[in-house]
Every structure is written in C-alpha cells, then in structure tokens.
Design an enzyme around this catalytic site. Sequence first.
Site, mmCIF file in Angstrom:
data_model
loop_
_atom_site.group_PDB
_atom_site.id
_atom_site.type_symbol
_atom_site.label_atom_id
_atom_site.label_comp_id
_atom_site.label_asym_id
_atom_site.label_seq_id
_atom_site.Cartn_x
_atom_site.Cartn_y
_atom_site.Cartn_z
ATOM 1 N N HIS A 174 44.360 33.237 37.083
ATOM 2 C CA HIS A 174 43.847 33.836 38.321
ATOM 3 C C HIS A 174 44.932 33.750 39.398
ATOM 4 O O HIS A 174 45.690 32.783 39.448
ATOM 5 C CB HIS A 174 42.576 33.102 38.771
ATOM 6 C CG HIS A 174 41.877 33.788 39.898
ATOM 7 N ND1 HIS A 174 42.313 33.698 41.196
ATOM 8 C CD2 HIS A 174 40.799 34.605 39.913
ATOM 9 C CE1 HIS A 174 41.514 34.430 41.966
ATOM 10 N NE2 HIS A 174 40.590 34.996 41.208
ATOM 11 N N GLU A 195 42.533 42.014 38.750
ATOM 12 C CA GLU A 195 42.065 41.613 40.072
ATOM 13 C C GLU A 195 43.209 41.739 41.074
ATOM 14 O O GLU A 195 44.006 40.802 41.229
ATOM 15 C CB GLU A 195 41.586 40.157 40.044
ATOM 16 C CG GLU A 195 40.476 39.893 39.055
ATOM 17 C CD GLU A 195 39.648 38.687 39.446
ATOM 18 O OE1 GLU A 195 38.446 38.855 39.655
ATOM 19 O OE2 GLU A 195 40.217 37.595 39.578
HETATM 20 P P1 13P Z 1 35.614 38.011 45.297
HETATM 21 O O1 13P Z 1 34.599 38.794 44.514
HETATM 22 O O2 13P Z 1 34.985 36.949 46.165
HETATM 23 O O3 13P Z 1 36.566 38.886 46.040
HETATM 24 O O4 13P Z 1 36.481 37.175 44.226
HETATM 25 C C1 13P Z 1 36.912 37.822 43.070
HETATM 26 C C2 13P Z 1 37.538 36.839 42.171
HETATM 27 O O5 13P Z 1 38.560 36.279 42.455
HETATM 28 C C3 13P Z 1 36.839 36.549 40.908
HETATM 29 O O6 13P Z 1 37.600 35.707 40.122
#
Ligand code: 13P
Length: 247
Positions: free
Chosen positions: A96, A166
């Site tokens: 992440h 992401e």
């Molecule tokens: P948010 O949905 O709070 O933006 O976070 C996304 C995330 O990092 C999931 O791992």
Amino acid sequence: MLWVGTSWKMNKTLAEASDYATRLAAALSDGAPTGVQPFIIPPATALTTVRAILGSDSPVELGIQNAHWADAGAWTGEISVPQAADAGATLVEIGHSERREFFAETDRTVNLKVKASLTHGLRPLLCCGEPGEVFDAGGSVDHIMAQVAAGLDGVDDVSRVLIAYEPIWAIGEHGREARPEDIEGVFAALDAEYGDKVECILYGGSVNQGNAEETLQVKGVNGLFVGRSAWQVDGYLELLRIAAAQA
Ligand code: 13P
C-alpha cells in the site's frame, strides 16, 4: 467475481471490531450477495477476534495489512505470513502506498512478500499507485505497469494474485475522487496484461456509495478496495449491495 473489501488501516479497538463483525455476520447470515466476494482487512490485533465472530464458514475473507517475508525469526515488530494465516487471514495486503511512503516498503520487499504469501497459500493483494505529479504528467500507465511487474517479478503463476490500483492522489481525506476517465487508461493496460491471469483487479481511493457504481463500470475494474466509506458496517453493506447490482 467482484471482490469488495475494506482495510480498516490503524483504526478500531477490539470492542469496535467486534461490533462491526457481529453486525456483518448477521447481515450476511444467508451468504454473500451473488457474484460478490467480501473481504475485511482489520488491524492485526483484531484478526482473531473478527475471525471468531464471523465463524469459519463465513463468506468473508480476512486479510492482514502487511506481513514479513520470512517464516519466523528475529524481526522485532513484524508478523509472518504463517502467523497471519494462523490468526485467520487468507489475504495479505502488500505495498500500500502508505507503507511504501512511510515505512520504506520497496518494490523488492513487496516482491518478497508476494512470494512468501503464495508459498504459504495466501492470496497477495498487491497494491500499486502513482503520485499526483506522475498522473499530471501523463505517466500513470508506465508507472503502474512497472510497479506491478516489479511486484510480480519471478512469480510464474499469478492466478491467486489480486491487484489493487490505488492512485495516491485519490486516497484518504486529502485525496480527490477519481473520475472514470482518470483511471480508464491504467485499467485498460492492467486488464490487457493481467486481466485473464490474476484473480481480480480492484480500484481503491475515495470510493464511496456515490461513485462505486460508475467506478465498477470502468472496463477492467473487477472490485473495490475501500477505506473510510466502509469503516462503518452500514456503509460497507451498502457498497456490497451496489456491487451485487453490477455483478
Ligand atoms: P480511502 O477509501 O479512505 O480513500 O482509502 C483507500 C485505501 O487506501 C484502501 O486501502
């Protein structure tokens, strides 16, 4: 199958985790919505508690937010993949952007963790994402494809892998919601390279009950990885319903 899950990040006491899990178990007592695979990634402290409340026949898969690549040893503060499995995890979240940025996670350690997860029969949830400057400069596709290739380097069979795209600029309270056109290019590239090889390719970053449907309609998006909008169980259940309507 649409994978729809949440990482609680560094949130929830055991009491809060228990309350969430109890309500989730009740809501899914007849099973998960057709075509949807739910997953929860609690803090490691709550894994066994959540596993026990959901029960061993729950449709909800559980994950850990990070795991070390070694099986055991003198690695103070770390948790191994076998320990995560022992605590009830079947998924390992890896790479992440918060871990890459604040905890020195690199493509090399991500790759080691992907391999360790697969060795022990857990599914790696490989996260990738580009900074806002890269997005603004039009470099998202190259950045993401290089990051994912590095994470999967030397992995012959990727069929159990999940990839979560992401974008860093879309994550968290300071992030901005991505529009479908912002992410179509990356998903087209990921889908072309990995779509028929991996278990699932998910989108994450400011997903909420208002944008989930249009996000799932982007070609190549087969799941949602959610933070804030799923930290209350009602919000998560609503996202499962939205996904079920698309499945
Ligand atoms: P948010 O949905 O709070 O933006 O976070 C996304 C995330 O990092 C999931 O791992």
